[in-house]
Design an enzyme around this catalytic site. Structure first.
Site, PDB file in Angstrom:
ATOM      1  CG  ASN A   9      -1.686   1.231   1.436  1.00  0.00           C
ATOM      2  OD1 ASN A   9      -1.791   2.051   0.522  1.00  0.00           O
ATOM      3  ND2 ASN A   9      -2.262   1.405   2.627  1.00  0.00           N
ATOM      4  CE  LYS A  11      -0.025   3.330   4.671  1.00  0.00           C
ATOM      5  NZ  LYS A  11       0.028   3.472   6.119  1.00  0.00           N
ATOM      6  CG  HIS A  97      -5.828   2.250   5.022  1.00  0.00           C
ATOM      7  ND1 HIS A  97      -5.403   3.201   5.931  1.00  0.00           N
ATOM      8  CD2 HIS A  97      -4.827   1.338   4.932  1.00  0.00           C
ATOM      9  CE1 HIS A  97      -4.196   2.867   6.368  1.00  0.00           C
ATOM     10  NE2 HIS A  97      -3.821   1.735   5.785  1.00  0.00           N
ATOM     11  CD  GLU A  99      -2.841   5.716   6.609  1.00  0.00           C
ATOM     12  OE1 GLU A  99      -2.750   5.714   5.369  1.00  0.00           O
ATOM     13  OE2 GLU A  99      -1.986   5.200   7.353  1.00  0.00           O
ATOM     14  CD  GLU A 167      -3.728  -2.115   7.260  1.00  0.00           C
ATOM     15  OE1 GLU A 167      -2.622  -2.391   6.810  1.00  0.00           O
ATOM     16  OE2 GLU A 167      -4.328  -1.059   7.009  1.00  0.00           O
ATOM     17  N   GLY A 173       2.459   2.296  10.690  1.00  0.00           N
ATOM     18  CA  GLY A 173       3.474   3.337  10.537  1.00  0.00           C
ATOM     19  C   GLY A 173       4.155   3.741  11.826  1.00  0.00           C
ATOM     20  CB  SER A 212       4.998  -1.868  11.977  1.00  0.00           C
ATOM     21  OG  SER A 212       4.598  -0.538  12.238  1.00  0.00           O
TER      22      SER A 212
HETATM   23  P1  PGA Z   1       2.776   0.276   7.565  1.00  0.00           P
HETATM   24  O1  PGA Z   1       1.325   0.551   6.929  1.00  0.00           O
HETATM   25  O2  PGA Z   1       3.256  -1.041   7.024  1.00  0.00           O
HETATM   26  O3  PGA Z   1       3.619   1.429   7.090  1.00  0.00           O
HETATM   27  O4  PGA Z   1       2.604   0.239   9.040  1.00  0.00           O
HETATM   28  C1  PGA Z   1       0.402  -0.492   6.751  1.00  0.00           C
HETATM   29  C2  PGA Z   1      -0.869   0.047   6.158  1.00  0.00           C
HETATM   30  O5  PGA Z   1      -1.327   1.129   6.575  1.00  0.00           O
HETATM   31  O6  PGA Z   1      -1.483  -0.569   5.256  1.00  0.00           O
END
Ligand code: PGA
Length: 249
Positions: A9, A11, A97, A99, A167, A173, A212
């Protein structure tokens, strides 16, 4: 056996020069790194979907989008439909997601409508669920995830046409990874809910872990029961890291 999916992903990251990552991943997979039981997918910003699909054409790498409007077309300035992403070469679409749920106030009902839009366009939706740190600390993880699952799945969900991504918001992140016990517990819960809702196809729906995930922890996370792959943010921006996670599958 449930098909494994290693999904990146990106983003809001990536300009045209990032197509070198797509090319490197696609070529490495084509040159022997690809295995039948695991699909490799990179979900990229809408501006890159057509270019990425072109750059990975003829390789085992699939390309996906990250969000869509629920309508097929119309007066929605700045939005993108699932049909447009499919037309550009996407085969998967991330919906719900955390976000998007936070930045664009997307409710479970909107997420379900986006997943239905993905189906309408012939895309496989990756439906994201997960609790915040406050929700985990107050013991509400299963209630929150159960509610998201119940209301974010479209009526069109069925055999091999959806993917779920668990998630935990506090692990995205942050470098903090849920431990194996926490991951296993939620994945088991999601599996049971899917089987209850979808019957047999719920038993073969891939459930990804996201938050992560990195080359150093991927093998361990992927060994947890009912973890059928990963949704990878930061570590999917580098070909070497994404391929290392893929090879752990
Ligand atoms: P990350 O993000 O691996 O940077 O923690 C995962 C995601 O938001 O899909």
């Amino acid at each position: 056996m449930v098909q494994t999916l290693i999904a990146g992903n990106w983003k809001m990251n990536g300009l045209k020069d990032s197509l070198s990552v797509i090319k490197e991943v696609g070529q490495t997979l084509a040159n022997g790194a690809s295995v039948d039981h695991a699909t490799a997918l990179l979900c990229v910003p809408a501006t890159l979907v057509a270019l990425a699909a072109d750059a990975s054409s003829g390789t085992p790498l699939s390309i996906g989008g990250e969000a869509c409007h629920t309508a097929e077309s119309g007066a929605h300035t700045g939005d993108i439909s699932a049909e447009m992403l499919a037309d550009a070469g996407a085969t998967y679409l991330i919906v719900g997601h955390s976000e998007r749920r936070a930045d664009h106030c997307e409710s479970n009902e909107v997420v379900a409508a986006q997943a239905a839009a993905a189906h309408r366009a012939g895309l496989t939706p990756i439906i994201c669920v997960g609790e915040s740190l406050a929700e985990r600390e107050s013991g509400a993880t299963m209630t929150v995830v159960g509610d998201q699952l119940e209301h974010s799945l479209p009526d069109t969900a069925g055999d091999k046409n959806i993917v779920i991504a668990y998630e935990p918001v506090w692990a995205i992140g942050t470098g903090k990874v849920a431990d194996n016990e926490q991951i296993g517990e939620v994945h088991r819960f999601i599996r049971a809910a899917l089987v209850k809702r979808l019957g047999e196809s719920g038993a073969s729906t891939p459930i990804l872990y996201g938050g992560s995930m990195k080359p150093g922890n991927a093998a361990e996370i992927l060994s947890v029961a009912d973890v059928n792959g990963g949704l990878i943010g930061g570590a999917s921006l580098k070909a070497e890291d994404f391929l290392a996670i893929y090879s752990a599958a």
